[in-house]
Each structure stands twice: as structure tokens, then as C-alpha cells.
Design an enzyme around this catalytic site. Structure first.
Site, PDB file in Angstrom:
ATOM      1  N   LYS A  58       0.835  -1.196   0.000  1.00 53.62           N
ATOM      2  CA  LYS A  58       0.000   0.000   0.000  1.00 53.62           C
ATOM      3  C   LYS A  58       0.874   1.252   0.000  1.00 53.62           C
ATOM      4  O   LYS A  58       1.918   1.279   0.646  1.00 53.62           O
ATOM      5  CB  LYS A  58      -0.913  -0.002   1.224  1.00 53.62           C
TER       6      LYS A  58
ATOM      7  N   ARG B 165      -3.948  -7.774  13.944  1.00 49.00           N
ATOM      8  CA  ARG B 165      -2.989  -6.834  14.567  1.00 49.00           C
ATOM      9  C   ARG B 165      -3.406  -5.415  14.214  1.00 49.00           C
ATOM     10  O   ARG B 165      -4.321  -5.219  13.426  1.00 49.00           O
ATOM     11  CB  ARG B 165      -1.596  -7.092  14.001  1.00 49.00           C
TER      12      ARG B 165
END
Ligand code: ADP
Length: 449
Positions: free
Chosen positions: A237, A292
């Protein structure tokens, strides 16, 4: 509440967690490698302890060294950040069995979600939409050919234990299937120690949209809406935003409900993210769950007003969520640009000394970074050195704010990807909000870089 938390990470996320600890009145312990003696997290924490040499297998992935650090510092809980050991269920188990609190979900939910075949089976029972494909693992080329009859081509072969964009083979036609299948199986065995593979139809023009969830240990579980993460290169990303500019309200409600159902299916506790692929017709499919905190969590924090790291810590300490689903509302728009020490178009890493660093400021600009003037970026770790996040009442204003923030940012001494962001933010395709996961790579190819 805890007196002391050890942070098993480095870089901007370690700094982010130290900041949350300070705001909660909790003492923080940094662990650092020999290459990180002068790193920001080492300096900012209340206590710091060296856990080994520069290469991460000897330090940030060195479980005995981290556990010894927790013991000598009298830490009560361990926050793993993202990357390194954050999704290692065995580490979570060692932490818990040694008498510390793991700031994260149960090892059991990590195990289910860490195995793509098990995760898909679980999602099926929870009614979460799945990419059409094999029913579980595929053991042979013949079996793969049978699956291909129903999915058609192109299809994608994936390693059950794969991660980080590795262990995948896209197959465009039947003659290429046997080789790709064998390659995927042997790579999976070599990289992940598990040769289980499965098959999915390959979606050709999808967007990547993910849903943030947060659960406590009292059975409360909420979603905090979605992030648009289609702006990627090499499965990495580059820029993320919230909310997604591409979803209509009906799809938003449906995808957030699916995210919640996915998390409920594994009795999720803490902060987690369910990633979906969204087709041009807005049909969407479960891809995977990240058990997470994520790099891009600040955009969600900004549109919802919830401090995700603070709540990771609070729910780990046994607190109840102080808000209900109804109270979570989207306010405005937020964008994050990842700042990497790498060539903006060739993507070659550029470690070295930061001769000068000037961070942007002003209204609604947040900087999460771990660099400072004089800091030597070590060559051993990820090239991401920080993130700029902006917020505004609408997307257009948020883009303008990011453009002026990025223009103010000065990093001299190392090459960064600032120019990539400047050009991307000015690009009409990005500005339109209508782009999918191929947009960035196609645009870069067009520029012949
Ligand atoms: P990893 O755990 O390695 O990140 P994912 O399953 O999340 O693997 O997939 C990584 C990327 O591969 C996705 O972001 C997407 O771009 C692509 N991908 C995965 N599955 C498919 C699919 N069925 N169709 C199209 N692209 C896919």
C-alpha cells in the site's frame, strides 16, 4: 491498568505505542537492535534495552531475547506493533504462558486467521462471502484441473500459510496450470514450511477495501467503518483513505456487517482488520484478516475519533469498550501518505543520514514518523520512515490539505518517495476516487519508469 508495557517493535509504530503509553500514564520499555541505538523509539521510551545485532532474526524476531527483556524490566504486557512477531501465534502463546499480557487477540483466533484455508472454512460457516474456488486445499494437478472447470481462467493458486504478497501464482490458461501448481506448492513448502495450496477465481479489476474492528473481552465487538487501500504497488500500500470514495451507502453497510460477522466467528478481541476484494459491480469477497494493528490505522482514528492503540491497551487490561456501534459515526475524510526512503519511481531503497528533516504542520495534519535531523536510517529494515495523515470535512479538501502538507515536508540527505505522492495527488484518476488495485502500476508503466 498496566504499570509497564514492553514494545516488541521499532520505527514509527514503536513511537506511536510509546506515545499512547505516556498518555495513559503507563511506563514504556523499548527493545532495540545494535543498529537502532540512536533510534527515536530507543530515545523516547522510559527504558530501553538492547536485544541483539542488526539483522531482525537476531533482534526483533528473537523471542528469547525479547522475553528476557520483559523479565529484567518487570514489564506486565507486550505490544507487538505490526510486522515482525505481531501475527506469530506461537509468540503470543509464549508471552501468555510466561505470565505477561499479550496486547492482541487470542493465539487461537490468530491461528485460524493465519491459515487461509482454515480462515475460509470459518468464514463460510459465518456467511461471509468468499471468492469462488476450491473447497479447501487442493492436493494435485488433476484436482486443480477439476477446480478450474468451475472457476474458469484466470485463476490464482495460493499458499495456505502465505503472506506479504508471496506464495501466489496467477494462471491464465489450462496449459500453464501444472507448472504453476507445482511451483506454488514447492515455493509454499520452502517459504512457509507448509505446502498446502488452494485455488480461487482471479478477480480482474478489484478494489481493496478493508474493515476495522475492535472487540473487548466482555463480548462487545464493533466495526469502525472501512478504509480504501487500492493504491498499491507490488502488493504494498502507498496511500490509504477513509472512508472509501468508491462505496455507496448500501455496500458500505453490507461490507461492514460482513467484517463484523468475520470477527465474531473467531470471537475476536482487540483491533483487527478484515480485507475484502470489491468487484466493479460492488460484489465483495473476504480475502484475509490481519490480527494486529495496521500501518494505516490513523485514517480510521481520525474519521471515528477512536484512539485504536489506546483501546488495544485498554481491552487487553480487561476494560469494556466505552462506546457502542451506534455512537461510531464517520466524520469527514482522512488520507495517509506513506513516506519511504526509496527512489520515487525506481523504488530502490535509499538508507543513509537524514541531513535535514522538516515536518509539515498546521490544521488537521498528523505526522507519525521516527526520523529526525541527523538520524541514520539503517539498511536492515523496511524503507517506510513515516506517514503523513490529513483530515478535512470532505475528500477534495482533504486532498488539498495533503498536497500542501507534502509540499511543506522536507527530507534532505536520503531519497524519498515525496515526488510520487505529489504527482499521485494531482492525478485526475486519483482525484476522481474511481480506481482499483491496478491503477498505480498501470500509471507508472505509462510513465515508463
Ligand atoms: P497476503 O497474505 O500475501 O497479503 P492476500 O490473500 O491478502 O495475500 O492477497 C494479496 C494480494 O493478492 C491482494 O491484495 C490482491 O491484490 C491479490 N489477490 C489475492 N487473491 C486474489 C483474487 N482471488 N483475485 C485477484 N487478486 C487477488
Amino acid at each position: 491498568m498496566f504499570n509497564k508495557i514492553l514494545i516488541a517493535n521499532r520505527g514509527e509504530i514503536a513511537v506511536r505505542i510509546i506515545r499512547a503509553c505516556k498518555e495513559l500514564g503507563i511506563r514504556s520499555v523499548a527493545v532495540y537492535s545494535e543498529a537502532d541505538r540512536d533510534a527515536m523509539h530507543t530515545r523516547l521510551a522510559d527504558e530501553s534495552i538492547c536485544i541483539g545485532p542488526a539483522p531482525s532474526p537476531l533482534s526483533y524476531l528473537n523471542i528469547p531475547a525479547i522475553m528476557a527483556a520483559a523479565e529484567v524490566t518487570d514489564s506486565e504486557a507486550i505490544h507487538p506493533g505490526y510486522g515482525f512477531l505481531a501475527e506469530n501465534a506461537e509468540f503470543a502463546e509464549i508471552v501468555i504462558e510466561s505470565g505477561y499480557t499479550w496486547i492482541g487477540p487470542t493465539p487461537e483466533s490468530m491461528r485460524i486467521m493465519g491459515d487461509k484455508v482454515k480462515a475460509k472454512a470459518k468464514m463460510e460457516t459465518a456467511g461471509v462471502p468468499l471468492v469462488p474456488g476450491s473447497d479447501g486445499a487442493v492436493g494435485s494437478v488433476d484436482e486443480a484441473k477439476k477446480v478450474a472447470k468451475s472457476t474458469g481462467f484466470p485463476l490464482i493458486i495460493k499458499a495456505a500459510s502465505g503472506g506479504g504478497g508471496r506464495g501466489m501464482q496467477i494462471v491464465h490458461s489450462e496449459p500453464a496450470l501444472p507448472n504453476a501448481f507445482n511451483k506454488c506448492q514447492s515455493e509454499a513448502a520452502a517459504c512457509f514450511g507448509d505446502n498446502t495450496v488452494f485455488i480461487e477465481k482471479f478477480l480482474e479489476e478489484p478494489r481493496h477495501v478493508e474493515v476495522q474492528v475492535l472487540g473487548d473481552t466482555h463480548g462487545n465487538l464493533i466495526h469502525l467503518y472501512e478504509r480504501e487501500c487500492s493504491m498499491q504497488r507490488n502488493n504494498q500500500k502507498v496511500l490509504e483513505e477513509a472512508p472509501s470514495p468508491s462505496l455507496d451507502e448500501e455496500t458500505r453497510q453490507a461490507i461492514c456487517a460482513a467484517g463484523l460477522a468475520a470477527a465474531k466467528a473467531v470471537d475476536y478481541v482487540g483491533a483487527g482488520t478484515i480485507e475484502f476484494l470489491v468487484n466493479p459491480d460492488n460484489s465483495f469477497y473476504f480475502m484475509e484478516m490481519n490480527t494486529r494493528i495496521q500501518v494505516e490505522h490513523p485514517v480510521t482514528e481520525w474519521i471515528t475519533g477512536v484512539d485504536l492503540i489506546e483501546w488495544q491497551i485498554r481491552v487487553a487490561a480487561g476494560e469494556k469498550l466505552a462506546f457502542t456501534q451506534k455512537q461510531i459515526k464517520i466524520k469527514g475524510h482522512a488520507i495517509e501518505c506513506r513516506i519511504n526512503a526509496e527512489h520515487p519511481f525506481k523504488f530502490t531503497p535509499s538508507p543513509g543520514t537524514v541531513e535535514l528533516y522538516h515536518a509539515p504542520g498546521g490544521r488537521s495534519v498528523r505526522v507519525d514518523s521516527a526520523i529526525y535531523t541527523g538520524y541514520k536510517i539503517p539498511p536492515h529494515y523496511d524503507s517506510m520512515i513515516g506517514k503523513i495523515i490529513t483530515h478535512a470535512r470532505d475528500r477534495q479538501k482533504c486532498i488539498r490539505r495533503m498536497q500542501r502538507a507534502i509540499d511543506e515536508l522536507a527530507i534532505i540527505g536520503v531519497t524519498t518517495n515525496i515526488e510520487l505522492h505529489q504527482r499521485l495527488l494531482a492525478n485526475p484518476g486519483f482525484q476522481s476516487g474511481k480506481f482499483n488495485i491496478h491503477f498505480l502500476e498501470r500509471w507508472l508503466a505509462q510513465m515508463r519508469v
